[in-house]
Design a protein around this motif. Sequence first.
Motif, PDB file in Angstrom:
ATOM      1  N   ASN A  99       0.835  -1.190   0.000  1.00 31.45           N
ATOM      2  CA  ASN A  99       0.000   0.000   0.000  1.00 31.45           C
ATOM      3  C   ASN A  99       0.876   1.248   0.000  1.00 31.45           C
ATOM      4  O   ASN A  99       2.044   1.207   0.415  1.00 31.45           O
ATOM      5  CB  ASN A  99      -0.913   0.012   1.221  1.00 31.45           C
ATOM      6  CG  ASN A  99      -2.166   0.837   1.009  1.00 31.45           C
ATOM      7  OD1 ASN A  99      -2.821   0.726  -0.022  1.00 31.45           O
ATOM      8  ND2 ASN A  99      -2.501   1.668   1.999  1.00 31.45           N
ATOM      9  N   SER A 100       0.313   2.356  -0.440  1.00 33.59           N
ATOM     10  CA  SER A 100       1.053   3.606  -0.501  1.00 33.59           C
ATOM     11  C   SER A 100       1.315   4.198   0.875  1.00 33.59           C
ATOM     12  O   SER A 100       2.196   5.042   1.032  1.00 33.59           O
ATOM     13  CB  SER A 100       0.306   4.625  -1.371  1.00 33.59           C
ATOM     14  OG  SER A 100      -1.003   4.849  -0.888  1.00 33.59           O
ATOM     15  N   TYR A 108      -5.633  -2.511   0.777  1.00 30.27           N
ATOM     16  CA  TYR A 108      -4.344  -2.228   0.171  1.00 30.27           C
ATOM     17  C   TYR A 108      -4.432  -2.179  -1.346  1.00 30.27           C
ATOM     18  O   TYR A 108      -5.346  -2.746  -1.959  1.00 30.27           O
ATOM     19  CB  TYR A 108      -3.324  -3.277   0.606  1.00 30.27           C
ATOM     20  CG  TYR A 108      -2.671  -2.978   1.931  1.00 30.27           C
ATOM     21  CD1 TYR A 108      -1.300  -3.135   2.099  1.00 30.27           C
ATOM     22  CD2 TYR A 108      -3.414  -2.543   3.019  1.00 30.27           C
ATOM     23  CE1 TYR A 108      -0.693  -2.870   3.310  1.00 30.27           C
ATOM     24  CE2 TYR A 108      -2.818  -2.271   4.230  1.00 30.27           C
ATOM     25  CZ  TYR A 108      -1.459  -2.437   4.376  1.00 30.27           C
ATOM     26  OH  TYR A 108      -0.860  -2.174   5.581  1.00 30.27           O
ATOM     27  N   ASP A 109      -3.457  -1.508  -1.939  1.00 29.47           N
ATOM     28  CA  ASP A 109      -3.452  -1.327  -3.385  1.00 29.47           C
ATOM     29  C   ASP A 109      -3.215  -2.625  -4.140  1.00 29.47           C
ATOM     30  O   ASP A 109      -3.800  -2.849  -5.211  1.00 29.47           O
ATOM     31  CB  ASP A 109      -2.375  -0.311  -3.782  1.00 29.47           C
ATOM     32  CG  ASP A 109      -2.643   1.077  -3.242  1.00 29.47           C
ATOM     33  OD1 ASP A 109      -3.825   1.436  -3.067  1.00 29.47           O
ATOM     34  OD2 ASP A 109      -1.662   1.808  -3.004  1.00 29.47           O
ATOM     35  N   TYR A 110      -2.358  -3.493  -3.611  1.00 28.51           N
ATOM     36  CA  TYR A 110      -1.975  -4.723  -4.297  1.00 28.51           C
ATOM     37  C   TYR A 110      -1.994  -5.885  -3.327  1.00 28.51           C
ATOM     38  O   TYR A 110      -1.599  -5.756  -2.166  1.00 28.51           O
ATOM     39  CB  TYR A 110      -0.573  -4.593  -4.910  1.00 28.51           C
ATOM     40  CG  TYR A 110      -0.432  -3.436  -5.864  1.00 28.51           C
ATOM     41  CD1 TYR A 110      -0.900  -3.526  -7.169  1.00 28.51           C
ATOM     42  CD2 TYR A 110       0.163  -2.247  -5.456  1.00 28.51           C
ATOM     43  CE1 TYR A 110      -0.780  -2.461  -8.041  1.00 28.51           C
ATOM     44  CE2 TYR A 110       0.289  -1.180  -6.319  1.00 28.51           C
ATOM     45  CZ  TYR A 110      -0.180  -1.290  -7.607  1.00 28.51           C
ATOM     46  OH  TYR A 110      -0.060  -0.233  -8.473  1.00 28.51           O
TER      47      TYR A 110
END
Length: 121
Positions: A99-100, A108-110
């Motif tokens: 996550n960023s 989370y982003d990925y």
Amino acid sequence: QVQLEESGGGLVQAGDSLRLSCATAGTVFGTYWWSWFRQAPGKEREFLAGIDWRGSSTVYADSVKGRFTISKDNWKTMVFLQMNNLKPDDTAAYYCAVNSAFSRNADYDYWGRGTQVTVSS
């Protein structure tokens, strides 16, 4: 685009240890966090541990503090979760995520696809 792949899960007995690995593909820019989550059937995805991109900070859930250790390699291509003194309640699918910014939430982003850990009594 970032791709994650977990490995190292399996069937163990209570008291055993496992080390999970998360291989990363792609480039993460800026200050990002790697974290481990787990999810048992019928339960919410649970935050376990996180580490920042430089490895300078770590965060642990109270439920695993003292038993689990998160780390990453020096090249920042892999992140690990060392799990000691496993208990039947640790049985779950384990996921790594990027996550960023740090978060304990499962947004989370990925995400990787997960690796199963089963602990027998």
